[in-house]
Every structure is written in structure tokens, then in C-alpha cells.
Design an enzyme around this catalytic site. Structure first.
Site, mmCIF file in Angstrom:
data_model
loop_
_atom_site.group_PDB
_atom_site.id
_atom_site.type_symbol
_atom_site.label_atom_id
_atom_site.label_comp_id
_atom_site.label_asym_id
_atom_site.label_seq_id
_atom_site.Cartn_x
_atom_site.Cartn_y
_atom_site.Cartn_z
ATOM 1 N N ASN A 196 9.437 15.708 -0.235
ATOM 2 C CA ASN A 196 8.424 16.113 0.749
ATOM 3 C C ASN A 196 8.974 17.248 1.606
ATOM 4 O O ASN A 196 10.101 17.712 1.377
ATOM 5 C CB ASN A 196 7.997 14.914 1.603
ATOM 6 C CG ASN A 196 9.190 14.309 2.307
ATOM 7 O OD1 ASN A 196 9.808 14.937 3.144
ATOM 8 N ND2 ASN A 196 9.541 13.078 1.945
ATOM 9 N N ASP A 218 7.432 6.953 -0.361
ATOM 10 C CA ASP A 218 6.829 5.620 -0.487
ATOM 11 C C ASP A 218 6.780 5.183 -1.945
ATOM 12 O O ASP A 218 6.726 3.995 -2.241
ATOM 13 C CB ASP A 218 5.405 5.638 0.093
ATOM 14 C CG ASP A 218 5.451 5.669 1.626
ATOM 15 O OD1 ASP A 218 6.232 4.894 2.192
ATOM 16 O OD2 ASP A 218 4.728 6.485 2.228
ATOM 17 N N LYS A 247 15.770 16.111 -19.904
ATOM 18 C CA LYS A 247 14.688 16.932 -19.337
ATOM 19 C C LYS A 247 13.402 16.723 -20.162
ATOM 20 O O LYS A 247 13.455 16.824 -21.400
ATOM 21 C CB LYS A 247 15.116 18.403 -19.372
ATOM 22 C CG LYS A 247 14.121 19.329 -18.765
ATOM 23 C CD LYS A 247 14.592 20.766 -18.867
ATOM 24 C CE LYS A 247 13.457 21.700 -18.500
ATOM 25 N NZ LYS A 247 13.737 23.081 -18.874
ATOM 26 N N PHE A 303 8.745 6.255 13.091
ATOM 27 C CA PHE A 303 7.845 7.401 13.225
ATOM 28 C C PHE A 303 6.584 7.097 12.423
ATOM 29 O O PHE A 303 6.607 6.273 11.513
ATOM 30 C CB PHE A 303 8.501 8.677 12.668
ATOM 31 C CG PHE A 303 9.357 9.411 13.664
ATOM 32 C CD1 PHE A 303 10.503 8.831 14.165
ATOM 33 C CD2 PHE A 303 9.005 10.685 14.099
ATOM 34 C CE1 PHE A 303 11.303 9.506 15.074
ATOM 35 C CE2 PHE A 303 9.798 11.373 15.009
ATOM 36 C CZ PHE A 303 10.946 10.781 15.504
ATOM 37 N N LYS A 363 0.723 0.636 12.609
ATOM 38 C CA LYS A 363 2.157 0.560 12.243
ATOM 39 C C LYS A 363 2.928 -0.207 13.308
ATOM 40 O O LYS A 363 3.831 -0.984 13.006
ATOM 41 C CB LYS A 363 2.740 1.963 12.064
ATOM 42 C CG LYS A 363 2.475 2.495 10.671
ATOM 43 C CD LYS A 363 3.079 3.845 10.387
ATOM 44 C CE LYS A 363 2.650 4.291 8.984
ATOM 45 N NZ LYS A 363 2.522 5.688 8.780
ATOM 46 N N LYS A 372 4.748 -3.316 11.753
ATOM 47 C CA LYS A 372 6.180 -3.112 11.458
ATOM 48 C C LYS A 372 7.024 -3.683 12.594
ATOM 49 O O LYS A 372 6.583 -3.721 13.744
ATOM 50 C CB LYS A 372 6.469 -1.622 11.279
ATOM 51 C CG LYS A 372 5.644 -0.994 10.161
ATOM 52 C CD LYS A 372 6.459 -0.059 9.309
ATOM 53 C CE LYS A 372 5.638 0.473 8.159
ATOM 54 N NZ LYS A 372 6.439 0.834 7.006
HETATM 55 O O1 PMT Z 1 12.357 16.710 9.221
HETATM 56 P P1 PMT Z 1 11.416 17.654 9.952
HETATM 57 O O2 PMT Z 1 11.074 18.887 9.148
HETATM 58 O O3 PMT Z 1 11.906 17.972 11.322
HETATM 59 O O4 PMT Z 1 10.007 16.890 10.112
HETATM 60 C C1 PMT Z 1 9.902 15.809 11.009
HETATM 61 C C2 PMT Z 1 9.073 14.660 10.430
HETATM 62 C C3 PMT Z 1 7.638 15.110 10.288
HETATM 63 C C4 PMT Z 1 9.617 14.210 9.075
HETATM 64 C C5 PMT Z 1 9.201 13.482 11.454
HETATM 65 O O5 PMT Z 1 8.730 13.895 12.700
HETATM 66 C C6 PMT Z 1 8.415 12.256 11.002
HETATM 67 O O6 PMT Z 1 7.246 12.094 11.282
HETATM 68 N N1 PMT Z 1 9.115 11.323 10.270
HETATM 69 C C7 PMT Z 1 8.513 10.152 9.625
HETATM 70 C C8 PMT Z 1 7.905 10.561 8.325
HETATM 71 C C9 PMT Z 1 7.305 9.379 7.582
HETATM 72 O O7 PMT Z 1 7.779 9.048 6.516
HETATM 73 O O8 PMT Z 1 6.353 8.758 8.200
HETATM 74 P P2 PMT Z 1 5.547 7.477 7.570
HETATM 75 O O9 PMT Z 1 4.401 7.306 8.459
HETATM 76 O O10 PMT Z 1 5.316 7.693 6.132
HETATM 77 O O11 PMT Z 1 6.572 6.275 7.714
HETATM 78 C C10 PMT Z 1 6.571 5.390 8.822
HETATM 79 C C11 PMT Z 1 7.980 4.958 9.176
HETATM 80 O O12 PMT Z 1 8.484 4.130 8.113
HETATM 81 C C12 PMT Z 1 8.950 6.090 9.358
HETATM 82 O O13 PMT Z 1 9.801 5.777 10.450
HETATM 83 C C13 PMT Z 1 9.738 6.095 8.046
HETATM 84 O O14 PMT Z 1 11.095 6.546 8.255
HETATM 85 C C14 PMT Z 1 9.717 4.646 7.657
HETATM 86 N N2 PMT Z 1 9.733 4.385 6.206
HETATM 87 C C15 PMT Z 1 8.858 5.010 5.357
HETATM 88 C C16 PMT Z 1 8.892 4.721 4.020
HETATM 89 C C17 PMT Z 1 9.810 3.766 3.525
HETATM 90 N N3 PMT Z 1 9.894 3.500 2.222
HETATM 91 N N4 PMT Z 1 10.635 3.157 4.377
HETATM 92 C C18 PMT Z 1 10.598 3.413 5.709
HETATM 93 O O15 PMT Z 1 11.351 2.818 6.479
#
Ligand code: PMT
Length: 413
Positions: A211, A280, A290, A324, A338, A342
Site C-alpha cells: 500500500n 488485511d 515468477k 489508527f 473500531k 478493537k
Molecule cells: O506511513 P504514512 O505515509 O505516513 O501514512 C500514514 C498512514 C495513513 C499509514 C497512517 O496515518 C494510518 O492511518 N495508519 C493505519 C493504516 C491502517 O492500516 O488502517 P486500518 O484502518 O486498515 O487498520 C486499523 C488498525 O489496525 C491500524 O492501527 C492497523 O495498524 C491495525 N491493523 C490492521 C491490519 C491488521 N492485519 N492488523 C492490524 O493490527
């Protein structure tokens, strides 16, 4: 932050080397300016080796071993503009008098007049010189103009006398520097585990799913935590960024790696901030070779990756967990969901469709949603500033949590 350290001609000049080291440990970039007198006590080479910068020794910006030239002749203006703080340590009675009188007859005293940065002076001298009315008046004048003076300590002095005049401890000088720069150390004693950057989920040996995360948000969080006194473990996906100095780095490529790394280091953490954009879904299998072009269409089967936040929840104990939420629609609704689904204390809701926010930029626009119902929408600001707000909120949650715990205990008694 950048500090100019003015070293003047006293026996305590040798202590400035330790001061440089300690300032660097707190992430300050230090450049040293020496007076002629200082050079009698310590060689400029010592400071050049420690700081990695040339040491300015002459009135016209001459550096150790190099004469003045057109650029160096106005170097005091360049230095004056680029520094965040001027620290004079040790400061002799002579330099205090010159600073107080506005005399500018060498680089350091000229720099003092030319800079708008805060000034910290740490005097060191013979007890009689320190107690002399002239010195007292000079110190008072400097203080009246806003300079921070780190009073010398009492003790045995190099001149053989005993009394006030010994350079203050490095700890006291650092404390005054932090105060002058409004640097907080309110995370001292905490260990902050931060995740940052993207993950890469391999399709075959040359292709992967990822991403747009650059890691900037997570690195800013790590940097802020370190500067506020925490020990920091940064679990980072692949990024092009430099690891902030003083931060322990653990590299992870995939969601699986990141889950393992977080699991391994979680026990040490008192605060966890999950800024990484973790995939995810990942391909159900990685092709060993490949994948060749040929078939007109190709289906990629995906499976869910581990949910690291939920894994942390199973081992939450007393730690504060910050997640986040990167959203492209219905930000508040998704972020609130969330927060309740969570095991987090705080959600940083990030509308990544906004201008100059989200992925791969230096700024962000977020709303902080806390478990106790507080919601704080922040205007556009640098990711570093966002990080400071996150820790302010974490500390508030810690304090209110402790108070509630105290009340519950009192109720039981
Ligand atoms: O890195 P930059 O370019 O500075 O960009 C910043 C950012 C946009 C990446 C950052 O500000 C941000 O929003 N990070 C979270 C991105 C994300 O994956 O969000 P989500 O809504 O999909 O996930 C929710 C939370 O679960 C996040 O804290 C994530 O770290 C966590 N997660 C997600 C997937 C997973 N398999 N396990 C997790 O723990």
C-alpha cells in the site's frame, strides 16, 4: 533541533565534550563555537570529531585549520538563523561581561547579538569572580533579557578554593536546555512500541501486494516518544526512511513478520501505537517461481492476515494501546466502530482522502477518539505535531485511569 554550543576559556572547557555527547543522545544536532581562550584548554579537533561539524574558532567564521573566506565572513548570520538554541558552557566572567554589554568582538559574542534563538549560559569561574558585584550585575542583565542561567555549583574549584563557581552538572544544563526549548520528558520510564510503514505480501519472487504508506507517521511517533524520554521499539515495514537516532529498530516485511515482531517485544512495552498500514489480505500461496505471462486472465486468491491489534488485546495487561483507522468514507462511524470492536484505548481516525493528509505526505488531519468518550478533531498539522497530540492524550488516559483505579480501591476498603 540544532544547538550552537559556545565553549569559552575556563578549566571546565573539557566538560563541554561530555555535554556534546549528552545533547546528541537527546537528538540535538550540536555545532561548536570556541573562543580563543577555550582553545588554550581543549583542541577544536575534539569537538569536530564528536559533532561531525567544523568547529568555528575565528571572528570571521574561520574553522579549525581553515582561514576565512567570503562565505565564512557572514557565517555568524547563517549560524544565528539555523540554530534553535545558543548554549554557552562553560561561560567565563569575561564572556558574561561581553554578552551583558553587547560587545561583539569574536564569533560567539557576535552570534549572541545576531540570533533570535533562546540563550542558555552555564557560568564557571573562581568563587570570588562569581560573587563579584560586576558578575552579579552582568548575570542579572542577561536574565532580564531572557537568558536562562544555570547557576554554578558549590564545591572544590580548580583554583584551589572552595565555594560556588563549579560548572553545573550536565543533567542540570540539559534540564535548562529542555525547558528553554519547551522539550518535555513526560514519557521517561515508559517503553513505547510503535509500528510503521506498509507490509509487503509476496505473490511470487518478484511481485507483491502493498500500500502507499511511507512510514512517516509511525516514524514521527517514534521520534516524539524518544524525545519525550521514552525507550522506543520501532517495528517497521519496508520504508525509505532513516531510523530516528536512539530508537531500537525491528524490521518486518509481511503482516505475519510484523505480528511476530510485535508479539516478541510486547512484554517490554507500556504503550503501543499501531501506525502501520498492515495488509488485511495476502495471497493464499506464494508461487515459488515468477508467474509467467500467458493466460488472458489470472485470479489471485487471498486470505486474511493476522489482526495484530486483536492479538495485542489478548495480552493487553495495563498497557495503553493506540490504533489508527485509515478511512476513505464515513470516518467517524468507522472509527467509532473500531474503538468499540478493537482492544484499544485511543483511535487516531485518519480521513486519507483529505488534501495533505494520510499517505506519503508530511502532514495529517486526524480526530482522536478515546475510550472514555472524548473526541478531539485536530486541524491539518505536521505528523510530528500529530504524534505530540497522541502522547498528550495517552498521558491523560493514563492519569485518569490511575485516578479511577485509586477510587475503586478506596471504595473496596
Ligand atoms: O506511513 P504514512 O505515509 O505516513 O501514512 C500514514 C498512514 C495513513 C499509514 C497512517 O496515518 C494510518 O492511518 N495508519 C493505519 C493504516 C491502517 O492500516 O488502517 P486500518 O484502518 O486498515 O487498520 C486499523 C488498525 O489496525 C491500524 O492501527 C492497523 O495498524 C491495525 N491493523 C490492521 C491490519 C491488521 N492485519 N492488523 C492490524 O493490527
Amino acid at each position: 533541533m540544532r544547538i550552537a554550543l559556545g565553549v569559552t576559556g575556563g578549566v571546565a572547557a573539557y566538560k563541554a565534550a561530555e555535554l556534546v555527547r549528552r545533547l546528541q543522545q537527546e537528538n540535538f544536532d550540536v555545532e561548536v563555537v570556541m573562543t580563543r581562550g577555550a582553545e588554550q584548554f581543549v583542541r577544536p579537533l575534539t569537538f569536530a570529531a564528536l559533532t561531525g561539524h567544523k568547529v568555528i574558532t575565528g571572528m570571521f567564521g574561520e574553522t579549525s585549520g581553515e582561514p576565512a573566506n567570503v562565505e565564512s565572513a557572514i557565517e555568524h548570520i547563517a549560524v544565528a538563523q539555523r540554530i534553535d538554541l545558543l548554549l554557552v558552557a562553560p561561560a567565563t566572567a569575561d564572556v558574561l561581561a561581553k554578552l551583558a554589554a553587547g560587545i561583539a568582538d569574536d564569533f560567539l559574542t557576535t552570534l549572541y547579538l545576531a540570533t533570535k534563538a533562546p540563550v542558555v549560559v552555564a557560568p564557571a569561574m573562581n568563587v570570588n569572580m562569581w560573587e563579584h558585584a560586576a558578575t552579579r550585575e552582568n548575570v542579572a542583565r542577561l536574565q532580564a533579557r531572557g537568558a536562562h542561567v544555570v547557576e554554578p555549583e558549590e564545591g572544590y574549584l580548580a583554583c584551589g578554593m572552595t565555594g560556588a563557581g563549579r560548572l553545573a552538572s550536565v543533567d542540570s544544563i540539559l534540564q535548562t536546555v529542555r525547558e528553554a526549548l519547551k522539550v518535555r520528558r513526560d514519557l521517561a520510564g515508559e517503553t513505547v512500541l510503535v509500528t510503521a510503514g506498509p507490509t509487503c505480501e509476496d505473490i511470487d519472487p518478484v511481485r507483491y501486494l502493498t500500500n502507499r504508506s511511507s512510514g512517516r507517521m509511525g516514524y514521527a511517533v517514534a521520534e516524539a516518544a524518544h524525545e519525550r524520554g521514552a525507550s522506543v521499539i520501532l517495528v517497521t515495514g519496508p520504508t525509505a526512511l532513516e531510523i530516528p537516532p536512539g530508537v531500537e529498530c525491528v524490521r518486518a516485511r509481511s503482516a505475519e513478520d510484523m505480528s511476530r515482531a510485535v508479539g516478541q517485544h510486547l512484554d517490554r512495552a507500556t504503550i503501543v501505537v499501531m501506525a502501520a498500514a498492515v495488509a488485511d489480505y495476502r495471497p493464499t500461496q506464494k508461487h515459488p517461481q515468477k508467474v509467467k505471462r500467458g493466460a488472458p486472465s489470472l485470479a489471485l486468491e487471498l486470505e486474511m492476515t493476522p489482526d495484530i491489534l486483536s492479538e495485542i488485546g489478548a495480552r493487553k495487561d495495563g498497557r495503553i494501546v493506540v490504533g489508527f483507522a485509515a478511512e476513505t468514507e464515513r470516518l467517524a462511524e468507522h472509527a467509532r466502530r473500531k474503538l468499540s470492536a478493537k482492544p484499544v484505548d485511543l483511535i487516531v481516525a485518519n480521513d486519507v482522502t483529505q488534501r495533505d493528509a494520510g499517505f506519503d505526505v508530511d502532514t495529517n488531519v486526524v480526530t482522536l477518539l478515546s475510550r472514555d468518550g472524548r473526541e478531539k478533531a485536530l486541524p491539518r498539522m505536521t505528523k510530528r505535531e500529530v504524534a505530540e497530540h497522541i502522547f498528550d492524550e495517552v498521558l491523560r488516559l493514563k492519569t485518569t485511569g490511575k485516578k479511577a483505579h485509586g477510587r475503586a480501591k478506596a471504595g473496596q476498603a
